[in-house]
Scaffold this motif. Structure first.
Motif, PDB file in Angstrom:
ATOM      1  N   MET A   1       0.818  -0.993  -0.324  1.00  0.00           N
ATOM      2  CA  MET A   1      -0.004  -0.588  -0.230  1.00  0.00           C
ATOM      3  C   MET A   1       0.890   1.195   0.049  1.00  0.00           C
ATOM      4  SD  MET A   1      -2.708   1.312   2.671  1.00  0.00           S
ATOM      5  CE  MET A   1      -3.628  -0.152   2.555  1.00  0.00           C
ATOM      6  N   ALA A   2       0.399   2.303  -0.578  1.00  0.00           N
ATOM      7  CA  ALA A   2       1.059   3.200  -1.004  1.00  0.00           C
ATOM      8  C   ALA A   2       0.745   4.166   0.466  1.00  0.00           C
ATOM      9  CB  ALA A   2       0.830   3.733  -1.933  1.00  0.00           C
ATOM     10  N   LYS A   3       2.377   5.063   0.638  1.00  0.00           N
ATOM     11  CA  LYS A   3       2.239   5.420   2.283  1.00  0.00           C
ATOM     12  C   LYS A   3       1.861   7.241   1.166  1.00  0.00           C
ATOM     13  CE  LYS A   3       4.446   2.591   5.325  1.00  0.00           C
ATOM     14  NZ  LYS A   3       5.170   2.709   5.484  1.00  0.00           N
ATOM     15  N   VAL A   4       2.384   7.520   0.252  1.00  0.00           N
ATOM     16  CA  VAL A   4       2.636   8.879  -0.157  1.00  0.00           C
ATOM     17  C   VAL A   4       1.788   8.477  -1.809  1.00  0.00           C
ATOM     18  CG1 VAL A   4       4.048   9.997  -1.002  1.00  0.00           C
ATOM     19  CG2 VAL A   4       5.033   9.196   0.650  1.00  0.00           C
ATOM     20  N   GLY A   5       1.382   9.068  -1.311  1.00  0.00           N
ATOM     21  CA  GLY A   5       1.126  10.489  -2.565  1.00  0.00           C
ATOM     22  C   GLY A   5       1.861  11.318  -3.583  1.00  0.00           C
ATOM     23  N   ALA A  20      11.578  13.492  -6.293  1.00  0.00           N
ATOM     24  CA  ALA A  20      10.867  12.821  -5.171  1.00  0.00           C
ATOM     25  C   ALA A  20      10.604  11.436  -4.896  1.00  0.00           C
ATOM     26  CB  ALA A  20       8.928  13.464  -4.686  1.00  0.00           C
ATOM     27  N   ALA A  21      10.018  10.458  -5.971  1.00  0.00           N
ATOM     28  CA  ALA A  21       9.692  10.154  -6.672  1.00  0.00           C
ATOM     29  C   ALA A  21      11.495   8.730  -5.851  1.00  0.00           C
ATOM     30  CB  ALA A  21       9.399   9.237  -7.470  1.00  0.00           C
ATOM     31  N   ASP A  22      12.335   9.047  -6.853  1.00  0.00           N
ATOM     32  CA  ASP A  22      13.758   8.685  -6.843  1.00  0.00           C
ATOM     33  C   ASP A  22      13.935   9.200  -5.253  1.00  0.00           C
ATOM     34  OD1 ASP A  22      13.923   8.384  -9.234  1.00  0.00           O
ATOM     35  OD2 ASP A  22      15.133  10.572  -9.265  1.00  0.00           O
ATOM     36  N   MET A  23      13.699   9.514  -4.384  1.00  0.00           N
ATOM     37  CA  MET A  23      14.074   9.521  -2.543  1.00  0.00           C
ATOM     38  C   MET A  23      13.080   9.116  -1.810  1.00  0.00           C
ATOM     39  SD  MET A  23      16.590  11.280  -2.428  1.00  0.00           S
ATOM     40  CE  MET A  23      17.585  11.039  -1.002  1.00  0.00           C
ATOM     41  N   LEU A  24      12.309   9.000  -2.494  1.00  0.00           N
ATOM     42  CA  LEU A  24      10.795   7.632  -1.511  1.00  0.00           C
ATOM     43  C   LEU A  24      11.343   6.365  -1.628  1.00  0.00           C
ATOM     44  CD1 LEU A  24       7.668   9.772  -2.381  1.00  0.00           C
ATOM     45  CD2 LEU A  24       8.736   9.691   0.292  1.00  0.00           C
ATOM     46  N   GLU A  25      11.953   6.017  -3.749  1.00  0.00           N
ATOM     47  CA  GLU A  25      12.579   4.401  -3.580  1.00  0.00           C
ATOM     48  C   GLU A  25      13.716   4.175  -2.360  1.00  0.00           C
ATOM     49  OE1 GLU A  25      12.261   4.281  -8.082  1.00  0.00           O
ATOM     50  OE2 GLU A  25      10.264   4.437  -8.095  1.00  0.00           O
ATOM     51  N   GLU A  32       2.591   6.594  -4.750  1.00  0.00           N
ATOM     52  CA  GLU A  32       1.744   5.799  -5.698  1.00  0.00           C
ATOM     53  C   GLU A  32       1.244   8.057  -7.058  1.00  0.00           C
ATOM     54  OE1 GLU A  32      -2.575   5.206  -6.176  1.00  0.00           O
ATOM     55  OE2 GLU A  32      -2.792   6.850  -6.304  1.00  0.00           O
ATOM     56  N   MET A  33       2.086   8.147  -7.773  1.00  0.00           N
ATOM     57  CA  MET A  33       2.431   8.957  -8.540  1.00  0.00           C
ATOM     58  C   MET A  33       0.946   9.279  -9.525  1.00  0.00           C
ATOM     59  SD  MET A  33       5.825  10.841 -11.071  1.00  0.00           S
ATOM     60  CE  MET A  33       6.699  10.256  -9.910  1.00  0.00           C
ATOM     61  N   THR A  34       0.352  10.320  -9.824  1.00  0.00           N
ATOM     62  CA  THR A  34      -0.943  10.735 -10.563  1.00  0.00           C
ATOM     63  C   THR A  34      -0.399  11.964 -11.211  1.00  0.00           C
ATOM     64  OG1 THR A  34      -2.991  10.067 -11.138  1.00  0.00           O
ATOM     65  CG2 THR A  34      -2.521  11.280  -9.095  1.00  0.00           C
ATOM     66  N   ILE A  35      -1.666  12.580 -12.613  1.00  0.00           N
ATOM     67  CA  ILE A  35      -1.518  13.615 -12.826  1.00  0.00           C
ATOM     68  C   ILE A  35      -2.466  14.589 -12.989  1.00  0.00           C
ATOM     69  CG2 ILE A  35      -0.849  14.900 -15.093  1.00  0.00           C
ATOM     70  CD1 ILE A  35       1.225  13.486 -15.970  1.00  0.00           C
ATOM     71  N   LEU A 124      11.807  15.058   3.299  1.00  0.00           N
ATOM     72  CA  LEU A 124      10.398  15.602   4.087  1.00  0.00           C
ATOM     73  C   LEU A 124       9.687  14.236   4.032  1.00  0.00           C
ATOM     74  CD1 LEU A 124       9.816  17.900   5.636  1.00  0.00           C
ATOM     75  CD2 LEU A 124       8.872  19.036   4.645  1.00  0.00           C
ATOM     76  N   ALA A 125       8.734  13.453   3.236  1.00  0.00           N
ATOM     77  CA  ALA A 125       7.926  13.045   3.469  1.00  0.00           C
ATOM     78  C   ALA A 125       8.315  11.646   3.894  1.00  0.00           C
ATOM     79  CB  ALA A 125       7.764  12.561   2.297  1.00  0.00           C
ATOM     80  N   ALA A 126      10.056  11.167   4.153  1.00  0.00           N
ATOM     81  CA  ALA A 126      10.733   9.999   5.075  1.00  0.00           C
ATOM     82  C   ALA A 126      10.278  10.857   5.917  1.00  0.00           C
ATOM     83  CB  ALA A 126      12.044   9.764   3.934  1.00  0.00           C
ATOM     84  N   LYS A 127      10.972  11.820   6.290  1.00  0.00           N
ATOM     85  CA  LYS A 127      11.191  12.196   7.746  1.00  0.00           C
ATOM     86  C   LYS A 127       9.937  12.562   8.595  1.00  0.00           C
ATOM     87  CE  LYS A 127      16.104  14.487   7.479  1.00  0.00           C
ATOM     88  NZ  LYS A 127      16.551  15.199   8.471  1.00  0.00           N
ATOM     89  N   ILE A 128       9.081  12.856   7.843  1.00  0.00           N
ATOM     90  CA  ILE A 128       7.592  12.817   9.104  1.00  0.00           C
ATOM     91  C   ILE A 128       7.036  10.879   9.175  1.00  0.00           C
ATOM     92  CG2 ILE A 128       5.233  12.689   7.669  1.00  0.00           C
ATOM     93  CD1 ILE A 128       5.847  15.431   6.482  1.00  0.00           C
ATOM     94  N   LEU A 129       7.445  10.272   8.202  1.00  0.00           N
ATOM     95  CA  LEU A 129       7.044   9.193   8.393  1.00  0.00           C
ATOM     96  C   LEU A 129       7.864   7.814   9.027  1.00  0.00           C
ATOM     97  CD1 LEU A 129       6.496   8.203   4.723  1.00  0.00           C
ATOM     98  CD2 LEU A 129       4.955   8.337   5.597  1.00  0.00           C
TER      99      LEU A 129
END
Length: 168
Positions: A1-5, A20-25, A32-35, A124-129
């Motif tokens: 399940m995706a934790k970050v949108g 941003a996606a590269d850092m999350l990976e 999950e990435m969307t337009i 920053l998203a990683a730090k929040i999580l």
């Protein structure tokens, strides 16, 4: 399940948002990435923001240029942290995007990174999580140590060859 949108208003934002996606990976975080255009398809946008919590998102990273409504509107609907990435624009250099994202009204905060700051948004998203994930926290500490070691290595190279010869 995706934790970050990760959401952006246009595919022209992809070079920044992919950082941003590269850092999350790098940290092993599902996303999950969307337009979605908040202006051209508001019904789709509202459904995205309303269902994000249900999908398991803990953080949304939203990039936008010009009027930059996407991050703020996410923050108005999604009850958890939203990180805004202002996009560089040709007309005002991204200052328009920055001001639109950072100047949110009281009660609707958007954490905002630098113009085109995709990598920092991912970190920053990683730090929040990591506030509730000790394993992720250790990965972030290791990343910080790696950055420190890279600086030390660069300084050692500088000291070894001398300043005047450093660029050769």
């Amino acid at each position: 399940m995706a934790k970050v949108g990760i959401v952006m208003g246009s595919d022209s934002d992809m070079p920044v948002m992919s950082k941003a996606a590269d850092m999350l990976e790098k940290f092993g975080i599902d996303y999950e990435m969307t337009i979605i255009s908040a202006h051209r398809e508001p019904d789709v946008f509202f459904e995205y923001a309303k269902s994000a919590e249900e999908k398991g998102f803990k953080v949304i990273i939203a990039g936008a240029g010009m009027a930059a409504h996407l991050p703020g509107m996410c923050a108005a609907i999604f009850p958890m942290p939203v990180i805004g990435i202002p996009m560089h624009t040709t007309s005002l250099g991204g200052r328009d995007s920055l001001y639109s994202i950072v100047q949110m009204p009281t009660g609707i905060p958007v954490a905002t990174v630098a113009i085109n700051g995709g990598a920092n948004a991912g970190i920053l998203a990683a730090k929040i999580l990591a506030t509730s994930d000790p394993e992720l926290l250790e990965k972030l500490k290791a990343y910080s140590q790696q950055m420190k070691e890279e600086v030390v290595a660069k300084d050692q190279k500088l000291q070894k060859v001398g300043y005047k010869n450093y660029t050769k």
